[in-house]
Design a protein around this motif. Structure first.
Motif, PDB file in Angstrom:
ATOM      1  N   ASN A  94       0.824  -1.210   0.000  1.00  0.00           N
ATOM      2  CA  ASN A  94       0.000   0.000   0.000  1.00  0.00           C
ATOM      3  C   ASN A  94       0.860   1.263   0.000  1.00  0.00           C
ATOM      4  O   ASN A  94       0.478   2.281  -0.584  1.00  0.00           O
TER       5      ASN A  94
ATOM      6  N   ARG B  71       0.556   4.291  -2.636  1.00  0.00           N
ATOM      7  CA  ARG B  71       0.346   5.658  -2.166  1.00  0.00           C
ATOM      8  C   ARG B  71       1.452   6.588  -2.653  1.00  0.00           C
ATOM      9  O   ARG B  71       1.206   7.702  -3.095  1.00  0.00           O
TER      10      ARG B  71
ATOM     11  N   ASN C  99      -9.494   3.082  -4.497  1.00  0.00           N
ATOM     12  CA  ASN C  99      -9.347   4.180  -3.529  1.00  0.00           C
ATOM     13  C   ASN C  99      -7.926   4.293  -2.997  1.00  0.00           C
ATOM     14  O   ASN C  99      -7.699   4.510  -1.805  1.00  0.00           O
ATOM     15  N   GLY C 100      -6.971   4.067  -3.856  1.00  0.00           N
ATOM     16  CA  GLY C 100      -5.582   4.273  -3.472  1.00  0.00           C
ATOM     17  C   GLY C 100      -4.975   3.197  -2.603  1.00  0.00           C
ATOM     18  O   GLY C 100      -3.932   3.420  -1.983  1.00  0.00           O
TER      19      GLY C 100
ATOM     20  N   GLU D 218      -5.541   9.779 -10.837  1.00  0.00           N
ATOM     21  CA  GLU D 218      -6.708  10.490 -10.350  1.00  0.00           C
ATOM     22  C   GLU D 218      -7.961   9.792 -10.812  1.00  0.00           C
ATOM     23  O   GLU D 218      -8.036   9.314 -11.929  1.00  0.00           O
TER      24      GLU D 218
ATOM     25  N   GLY E  16       0.827   7.747  -5.930  1.00  0.00           N
ATOM     26  CA  GLY E  16      -0.450   8.448  -6.096  1.00  0.00           C
ATOM     27  C   GLY E  16      -1.457   7.695  -6.945  1.00  0.00           C
ATOM     28  O   GLY E  16      -2.322   8.305  -7.580  1.00  0.00           O
TER      29      GLY E  16
ATOM     30  N   LYS F  26      -4.714   5.761  -7.775  1.00  0.00           N
ATOM     31  CA  LYS F  26      -6.034   5.704  -7.154  1.00  0.00           C
ATOM     32  C   LYS F  26      -6.790   4.434  -7.537  1.00  0.00           C
ATOM     33  O   LYS F  26      -7.518   3.863  -6.733  1.00  0.00           O
TER      34      LYS F  26
END
Lengths: 168, 168, 168
Positions: C46, C50, C131-132, C164, C53, C55
């Motif tokens: 994770n 993250r 959701n990332g 994004e 970035g 998503k």
């Protein structure tokens, strides 16, 4: 006994901003020679990557049969013999299997053991591509397991990647 | 005994220059009926692909539970019964397992066998999509293994692909 | 005994029209402490997602060694101990293996059992990102199995995704 947080992760990042991702799907056909045979297909996979000029991305390798499998390991003769005798021990060919019983099954290949061995090994592997080749560890080969040969067998190789490395 | 280079690879290429890759993520929920049950989910996966109009690409199928698994094999009744009895033999449900021991574990499902069987079968499978459907071999089905049912279970299906085949 | 169509699939779709897919490839290095050790690498995966970035998309996790493996399960101490004793039982370390026989093999690590255990567990796992973060089930962790430690070990993490979420 301990599986404490015995790690100090260290990171080696490599980012590839991607412009135009390409997708290719190839099939490779093998003529196997034994009932239980392990074939190193690493070079053939790299040939697919190279032929399509893929520099970075990933590959999905899929055995197209229920009685073949794809897995990763070291391709060393003594170890290959161990793998075969382990598979023969863990799933006995001549145990009673319903799939081999003509009262219960129309299959006349008597290959329940082949199905069960494939179930343990798995049918697909996904691997990164780096610098135009599979990004394998130093001792790793991709191995096709023929579990009910000899026969003509096919695998599918899907490459999703970018043909050129972007400028950094 | 031999695993010599017993192969004459033959290539059937199919290239797909890709313009706009789309990504979708679906969840499918199943209501299982047995403690140990094998469910053919191939049609449901193809429905996801079709609903999103994906023509080429690939699918990642993931079991969302530690005591379910996803694997590929032939979906034949006699063979399914063999798979179940093999799983029951190789990981005995009533052997001593620490996960089932109230002195060592808060889990009251007594399902160590289910976890260990899932560990052998695996939780994810990646497969190519061709002509708007999973590119499976003729005898291959994608199978969801319920290993600690009956319960409500979910799988995730991610499709990454292109909605239309490019002109050649 | 029954594996009848015991299901009423229910669908929870989530579509992500994709504009610019990015690809990153990271390596994480671990220092293991035991010969047979299970390490929860979920948080490290994770972190990779993250840091870049990402998503939505997916991750391919690959063990870079023939005697390590990657699999998914619950990370509970009693169960981890069961996994280890199961692996020790199903592939005996001190059985006769050709790979450990100096007359047949140059390998002096005597680690045939490590290779065979890795063959059963598998070397790669593919998972969606949502959701990332890894879109895992509630009890699922991604586990690195050290099967011939202690040593320095590396895994590769490839993320393919979009930074994004598009407007809906």
């Amino acid at each position: 006994m301990s599986s404490a947080p015995a790690k100090t992760p260290r990171l080696i990042p490599e980012t590839r901003p991607t412009s135009a991702i390409q997708m290719v799907l190839d099939t490779i056909v093998y003529r196997t020679r034994e009932r239980l045979e392990l074939i190193n297909i690493t070079r053939d996979l790299n040939d697919v990557i190279r032929r399509h000029g893929m520099k970075a991305g990933f590959v999905i390798v899929q055995s197209l049969h229920t009685t073949t499998a794809i897995f990763i390991n070291e391709f060393q003769q003594a170890l290959l013999d161990d793998m075969k005798s382990f598979l023969e021990k863990i799933v006995g060919r001549f145990e009673y299997w319903r799939h081999n019983d003509p009262r219960l099954s129309e299959c006349d290949r008597k290959n329940a053991d082949s199905h069960l061995r494939a179930m343990l090994l798995g049918h697909t592997v996904s691997l990164p591509v780096r610098n135009g080749a599979l990004a394998l560890g130093g001792w790793q080969s991709v191995i096709l397991a023929e579990l009910d040969g000899p026969r003509e067998r096919a695998i599918q190789v899907q490459v999703l990647g970018i043909p050129e490395l972007p400028e950094r």
